[in-house]
Scaffold this active site. Structure first.
Site, PDB file in Angstrom:
ATOM      1  N   GLU A 128     132.859  20.092 -42.087  1.00 35.55           N
ATOM      2  CA  GLU A 128     132.053  20.999 -41.267  1.00 35.55           C
ATOM      3  C   GLU A 128     131.121  20.173 -40.378  1.00 35.55           C
ATOM      4  O   GLU A 128     130.480  19.250 -40.883  1.00 35.55           O
ATOM      5  CB  GLU A 128     131.219  21.935 -42.144  1.00 35.55           C
ATOM      6  N   ALA A 269     124.487  19.041 -49.000  1.00 29.83           N
ATOM      7  CA  ALA A 269     125.706  19.289 -49.752  1.00 29.83           C
ATOM      8  C   ALA A 269     126.657  20.112 -48.898  1.00 29.83           C
ATOM      9  O   ALA A 269     126.288  20.567 -47.818  1.00 29.83           O
ATOM     10  CB  ALA A 269     125.382  20.062 -51.030  1.00 29.83           C
ATOM     11  N   GLU A 305     125.338  26.283 -52.514  1.00 29.85           N
ATOM     12  CA  GLU A 305     126.741  25.930 -52.241  1.00 29.85           C
ATOM     13  C   GLU A 305     127.681  26.833 -53.036  1.00 29.85           C
ATOM     14  O   GLU A 305     128.714  27.259 -52.537  1.00 29.85           O
ATOM     15  CB  GLU A 305     127.020  24.457 -52.553  1.00 29.85           C
TER      16      GLU A 305
HETATM   17  N1  B3K Z   1     127.503  24.100 -44.649  1.00 32.67           N
HETATM   18  C1  B3K Z   1     126.940  22.816 -44.927  1.00 32.67           C
HETATM   19  C2  B3K Z   1     126.294  22.168 -43.757  1.00 32.67           C
HETATM   20  C3  B3K Z   1     127.232  21.468 -42.858  1.00 32.67           C
HETATM   21  C4  B3K Z   1     126.483  20.678 -41.819  1.00 32.67           C
HETATM   22  C5  B3K Z   1     127.365  20.138 -40.782  1.00 32.67           C
HETATM   23  N2  B3K Z   1     126.669  19.295 -39.856  1.00 32.67           N
HETATM   24  C6  B3K Z   1     125.968  22.861 -46.045  1.00 32.67           C
HETATM   25  C7  B3K Z   1     125.335  24.152 -46.319  1.00 32.67           C
HETATM   26  O1  B3K Z   1     124.655  24.747 -45.518  1.00 32.67           O
HETATM   27  O2  B3K Z   1     125.541  24.667 -47.371  1.00 32.67           O
HETATM   28 ZN    ZN Z   2     124.836  26.620 -46.416  1.00 25.91          ZN
END
Ligand code: B3K
Ligand code: ZN
Length: 881
Positions: A128, A269, A305
């Site tokens: 991501e 994370a 998460e």
């Molecule tokens: N979704 C990821 C964050 C990704 C960041 C990319 N630069 C973690 C979170 O928000 O849970």
């Molecule tokens: Zn998140």
């Protein structure tokens, strides 16, 4: 580094892809320098109108080795491959075909920590937002959902552990000391949720039985020897799984759930399906190496998460403009989880402090953007406090407006209707409109309009008629690209506090809708008339921070002091006291700037004494109440022409005034709170420690007062008390012999433990004053510091720029010069971390003129550097605009 095309992506340009990828098979032949990736894709034309459209796959720095269509090698004229794109012109007429792409990547050379990389000998991935395209060519966008089957092959001795998303289906040995494993993920997912891990790690295992009695095997994989430090994370995981079943009715959906902790990670994370990958800082904890704050963060991030499994993974985002759909909602869910596990009032105060410290300055500066942005150049720069924290506040407001029951019904409908979808904010709002019958179109502006609204309130009371009139007015300051603002729907929770401290009850009200203690501000002005109010009440406004706004209230200081003592709403009590403190510091800083003596009065010191010793209040709450607004908080309140030196002096003056008035009381309480029990990380014990450490700070504020902190440092049985004592020594007495001894001792004890040494760097980076820069500069040459490791960079440089107002904003501009040098060095390896770091200069315009000019010079120097990454260029150009 990626080519900067300068391209701007716009929400209104969204269109569905001409192609879909129902199936993805990946085979990784893992090698530290030459990993081969074979990707076999089943591709479907979305509809007939797409016939003849070329297939354009995203790449980023890729090296194409081979390409086959339906099993046949493609001729050179049939496609065009650049590192950033694979375009296939000649496609079969059938609506479905198979494409096999072979690429080669070098995990060891990847220092950007996006795509496939190695961290301490472990292969790991971060996809991501757009990291998958650094592994193979793909339709790397969140609305392309595919089922994945992944085969991993690696050297068995160095990588006995082979993990990917989904469930394990097959594994075995291969010739030449190699082995393989196959993973199958039945849930269609976007490429950003893909992950693999291969390496030699220790593991803690457990099991969770779901609400429908399915058994889930849990594993947390950490550096060998650190397994005992993963116990708390495992406990937090199981509590999260249970909580999501109980509170949202959401059950886990695979046979296994793995978490892996790595030491080089760009953020906290990542929620990859069934295989969460964590910065080890947010997994590893025990009493000797982690503070209570670390434990609380681990609990929150493990939960966050995990909760993404439904809010993010099962229902994902249609495009990156919808990022808050998963992030804001998931932050809201993790906030609620922590509030249920700990103390709600304390948790809420902590959330609001974070929001004000990180999101308010963003909203009030050049980087302001709506919770759902409309354009971006680099999506990684939009993982912001606005998208996350304000995004969570917006969800909270929906619940406030609808009530808990309708909110839950809306969430249920959201899961039922959109499971398996790539959804939008409109989809999300629609479910709440449907279940409640309310019109949320004005409310939706919270997603679309940037900036922090202000609500001003003026009260007049007529004792003879028993009438209370509130004149309420909303306004929203302009933000970049949005000069004219529309009127917002602001849910303002409030109470009219009577002389006995209780909320007064009115007979009738007109001029605004009030439901369950919430006044709905929807117009520019409301003239609200209450009857049956016999005595002049004190206004307790925005209780629980029901809306993320600033308030301007015409009130007397004694009204605030009254609320700080008596408001039945604990959040508002804290808010009232904080407001008094902030005003006192601002006033004193003006005096000091004019060469006058600062006066602090008796009210605040007295209130601090009352609250510190009120044992009806939780200790954690008392600690928060005693915490003065930070220098940055005060700077934000002042807003313009900031002189950090004057703020620090004024704040220190108030600390000393509070300490002088309460010395004996604080000392007795400090002794009384000494922990004799064995350490537990629960909220009540942590609260006691935090109150005691807050008192330690006051008790150590006088000249030469190092004794107590030095003794606490020496005798500490846990990291919370040890690091708090060290911090008090460093912040209050940087040059004392006790401080030097404690710093040296800490280094001797923990020199080998990178995560603990981060605290050592961090504490020193925060020490105020003109000498701070030299300290930080010297620390960059310490053997434990590494410019390539995001945690080290954040703990030293990030702390210096965000928490050291007087050191960073040194009047001669040397702090900025040093900072710009470091940002450019970090950028050579890791543009994402550099860009995030550079936001440390976002409030430059509110500084006094000299500092402002120097900060601008530093930004201009970064901006004029050749070959700047898109990430950093985007931040500096917006900051300067
Ligand atoms: N979704 C990821 C964050 C990704 C960041 C990319 N630069 C973690 C979170 O928000 O849970
Ligand atoms: Zn998140």
């Amino acid at each position: 580094m990626r080519t900067d095309t300068g391209q701007v992506f716009r929400l209104e340009d969204y269109r569905r892809s001409d192609y879909r990828i129902p199936e993805t098979r990946l085979a990784f032949d893992l090698d530290p320098e030459q990993t081969t990736v074979v990707s076999e894709l089943v591709i479907e034309r979305a509809d007939d109108s797409a016939a003849g459209a070329p297939l354009v796959l995203d790449g980023d720095g890729l090296d194409l080795v081979a390409l086959e269509l339906n099993g046949e090698a493609l001729g050179e004229n049939a496609f065009e491959a650049t590192p950033d794109r694979l375009t296939i012109h000649a496609l079969p007429t059938d609506s479905t075909f198979r494409l096999t792409i072979t690429t080669r990547v070098n995990p060891s050379a990847n220092q950007a920590l996006m795509g496939l990389y190695r961290s301490s000998g472990v292969y790991t991935t971060q996809c991501e937002a757009e990291g998958f395209r650094r592994i193979t060519y793909y339709l790397d966008r969140p609305d392309i959902l595919s089922v994945y089957r992944v085969r991993l092959e690696a050297d068995k001795a160095t990588a006995p552990l082979l993990l990917s998303n989904g469930n394990p289906v097959e594994a075995g040995d291969l010739p030449g000391g190699r082995h393989f494993a196959v993973w199958d993920d039945p849930h269609p997912k976007p490429s950003y949720l893909f992950a693999l891990v291969a390496g030699d790690l220790g593991v803690v295992t457990d099991e969770f039985v779901t609400m429908s009695s399915r058994r889930v095997a849990l594993g947390i994989h950490v550096e060998k020897g650190k397994e005992p430090r993963a116990a708390y994370a495992m406990d937090a995981l199981k509590r999260s799984m249970k909580w999501d079943e109980e509170v949202f009715g959401l059950e886990y959906d695979l046979d296994v759930f793995n978490i892996v902790a790595v030491s080089d990670f760009n953020m906290g994370a990542m929620e990859n399906k069934g295989l969460n990958i964590f910065n080890d800082k947010y997994v590893l904890a025990d009493e000797e190496t982690a503070t209570d704050a670390d434990f609380a963060n681990i609990e929150a991030i493990i939960a966050h998460e995990y909760f993404h499994n439904w809010t993010g993974n099962r229902i994902t985002c249609r495009d990156w403009f919808q990022l808050c759909l998963k992030e804001g909602l998931t932050v809201f869910r993790d906030h609620e989880f922590s509030a249920d596990q700990r103390s709600r009032a304390v948790k809420r105060i902590a959330e609001v402090r974070t929001l004000k410290a990180h999101q308010f300055p963003e909203d009030q500066g050049p980087l302001a953007h709506p919770v759902r942005p409309r354009r971006y150049r680099e999506i990684n720069n939009f993982y912001t406090a606005t998208v996350y924290e304000k995004g969570s506040e917006v969800v909270r407001m929906i619940r406030t407006i609808l009530g808990a029951e309708a909110f839950r019904a809306g969430m249920d409908l959201y899961f039922e209707r959109h499971d398996g979808d790539a959804a939008t904010i409109e989809d999300f709002l629609t479910v709440f409109e449907e279940v409640s019958g309310r019109d949320l179109s004005q409310f939706a502006l919270w997603y679309h309009q940037a900036g922090t609204p202000n609500v001003s309130v003026k009260a007049s009371h007529n004792a003879a008629t028993g009438e209370l009139v509130l004149d309420i007015e909303q306004s929203s300051p302009p933000t970049p690209g949005e000069s004219r603002k529309r009127l917002m729907h602001i849910p303002l929770a409030f109470g009219l506090v009577g002389p006995d401290g209780r909320d007064m009850v009115w007979e009738s009200v007109e001029g605004a809708t009030i439901e369950h203690g919430v006044l709905h501000v929807r117009k520019r002005k409301h003239h609200v008339r209450f009857t049956g109010i016999s005595e002049r009440p004190r206004l307790s406004l925005n209780r629980g921070f029901s809306a993320p706004i600033t308030l301007s209230v015409e009130e007397k200081p004694e009204d605030r002091a009254f609320l700080a003592r008596h408001d039945g709403d604990l959040f508002s009590r804290w808010q009232a006291l904080g407001g008094l403190m902030s005003d006192a510091i601002i006033e004193a800083s003006k005096h000091l700037r004019d060469g006058r003596k600062a006066e602090y009065g008796r009210e605040i010191p007295e209130l601090c004494g009352v609250i510190a010793t009120d044992d009806r209040l939780e200790e954690a709450y008392r600690a928060l109440a005693l915490a003065l607004p930070s220098e940055a908080d005060v700077a934000r309140e002042i807003g313009a022409n900031i002189d950090p030196d004057a703020i620090l002096a004024a704040r220190n003056g108030l600390v000393e005034a509070i300490a002088a008035a309460n010395g004996d009381t604080f000392a007795a309480l400090y002794d009384q709170l000494a922990d004799s029990e064995p350490f537990t990380p629960d909220a009540a014990s942590a609260g006691r420690r935090s109150l005691r450490n807050m008192l330690l700070d006051y008790l150590s504020s006088g000249p030469g007062a190092t004794g107590r902190a030095a003794a606490q440092y020496r005798d500490a049985g846990n990291m919370t008390d040890r690091s708090a004592a060290l911090s008090v020594l460093v912040m209050r007495h940087p040059d004392a012999a006790d401080t030097k001894a404690a710093l040296a001792d800490f280094e001797t004890r923990f020199g080998d433990d990178a995560l603990v040494m981060d605290k050592w760097f961090q504490i020193q980076a925060a020490a105020p004053g003109a000498g701070a820069l030299e300290t930080v500069r010297t620390l960059t040459t310490h053997p434990g510091f590494s410019i390539a490791n995001p945690n080290r960079v954040r703990s030293l440089i990030g702390t210096f720029s965000s928490a050291n107002q007087t050191g960073f904003h040194r009047a001669d501009g040397e702090g900025y010069r040093f900072f710009a040098d470091i940002v450019l060095q970090v950028e050579q390896r890791n543009p994402q971390v550099a860009a995030r770091l550079a936001t440390g200069l976002r409030s430059w315009r509110s500084l006094e003129p000299k500092r402002k000019a120097r900060a601008r010079e530093a930004l201009l120097r970064i901006a004029s550097t050749e070959n700047l990454s898109p990430d950093l260029r985007d931040i500096v150009e917006r900051t300067l605009a």
